[in-house]
Design a protein around this motif. Structure first.
Motif, PDB file in Angstrom:
ATOM      1  N   LEU A   1     -19.775  23.752   1.667  1.00 29.57           N
ATOM      2  CA  LEU A   1     -20.497  24.690   0.813  1.00 29.57           C
ATOM      3  C   LEU A   1     -19.480  25.370  -0.091  1.00 29.57           C
ATOM      4  O   LEU A   1     -18.593  26.079   0.389  1.00 29.57           O
ATOM      5  N   GLY A   2     -19.622  25.134  -1.405  1.00 30.39           N
ATOM      6  CA  GLY A   2     -18.644  25.688  -2.338  1.00 30.39           C
ATOM      7  C   GLY A   2     -17.274  25.128  -2.014  1.00 30.39           C
ATOM      8  O   GLY A   2     -17.120  23.993  -1.597  1.00 30.39           O
ATOM      9  N   ASP A   3     -16.266  25.942  -2.189  1.00 27.36           N
ATOM     10  CA  ASP A   3     -14.916  25.537  -1.799  1.00 27.36           C
ATOM     11  C   ASP A   3     -14.440  26.372  -0.628  1.00 27.36           C
ATOM     12  O   ASP A   3     -13.242  26.579  -0.446  1.00 27.36           O
ATOM     13  N   GLN A   4     -15.413  26.852   0.177  1.00 25.98           N
ATOM     14  CA  GLN A   4     -15.016  27.788   1.223  1.00 25.98           C
ATOM     15  C   GLN A   4     -15.374  27.359   2.639  1.00 25.98           C
ATOM     16  O   GLN A   4     -14.578  27.539   3.549  1.00 25.98           O
ATOM     17  N   LEU A   5     -16.579  26.825   2.834  1.00 23.21           N
ATOM     18  CA  LEU A   5     -17.062  26.538   4.186  1.00 23.21           C
ATOM     19  C   LEU A   5     -17.358  25.060   4.392  1.00 23.21           C
ATOM     20  O   LEU A   5     -17.873  24.397   3.506  1.00 23.21           O
ATOM     21  N   THR A   6     -17.066  24.588   5.602  1.00 25.49           N
ATOM     22  CA  THR A   6     -17.434  23.237   5.989  1.00 25.49           C
ATOM     23  C   THR A   6     -18.266  23.323   7.264  1.00 25.49           C
ATOM     24  O   THR A   6     -17.897  24.027   8.202  1.00 25.49           O
TER      25      THR A   6
END
Length: 184
Positions: free
Chosen positions: A17-22
């Protein structure tokens, strides 16, 4: 890192999600974690070899997509969720196997195996001193795994060298020392 329990929304979500969460699943557990960046460690020799091999396999797979016959061949072997490209990469990653070399009178019989297709077997006959006496292409037998080469001479103490080549061009070499009169 967080373990997710009983959240109906996140039961169906996987990925970044975005460049923050996996969000991913491991051993039946849903895990949310900070997105990892590229490794700062220097790649090992094995990792570099694997990357190079993958680069070559991907280039081969891209090239077969331009050949309608080869593309159709690989597509016919693809299972659910796979395509011709996936099969071509898989083929390019593995070399053919030479399972056996034997003599039937003056025939050199080379038994090969490949998950996809062996396209060529080259046979060379050397004398005991290592001088090549003859070289030629073997012919595929009816069973689809045995390749036959009619040798003019099989000198005692010499050797037979067989090279099997698959569709992507991977080669496997195997030698057999000629014991006795080589089938005469």
């Amino acid at each position: 890192m967080a373990l997710v329990k009983d959240n109906i929304l996140l039961q169906l979500v996987r990925g970044t999600l975005g460049d923050q969460l996996t969000i991913y699943e491991r051993n039946g557990q849903i895990i949310m974690a900070k997105k990892r960046g590229p490794s700062k460690k220097k790649p090992t020799k094995k990792q570099l070899e694997a990357r190079y091999k993958m680069k070559i396999a991907a280039a081969y797979a891209r090239s077969i997509l331009e050949d309608p016959e080869l593309k159709a061949y690989y597509k016919s072997l693809a299972g659910p969720g796979q395509n011709a490209y996936n099969m071509a990469v898989k083929d390019a990653f593995r070399s053919p196997e030479i399972q056996n070399i034997r003599f039937e009178e003056m025939d050199v019989v080379v038994t090969t195996k490949d998950e996809f297709r062996v396209v060529d077997v080259d046979v060379r006959v050397h004398d005991a001193a290592g001088t090549m006496l003859e070289r030629g292409k073997a012919v595929l037998g009816r069973n689809g795994v045995d390749w036959y080469y009619k040798a003019a001479v099989l000198p005692a103490g010499g050797r037979v060298v067989a090279v099997a080549v698959d569709l992507p061009g991977n080669e496997t070499l195997r030698e057999l020392v000629i014991v006795g009169d080589g089938g005469k």
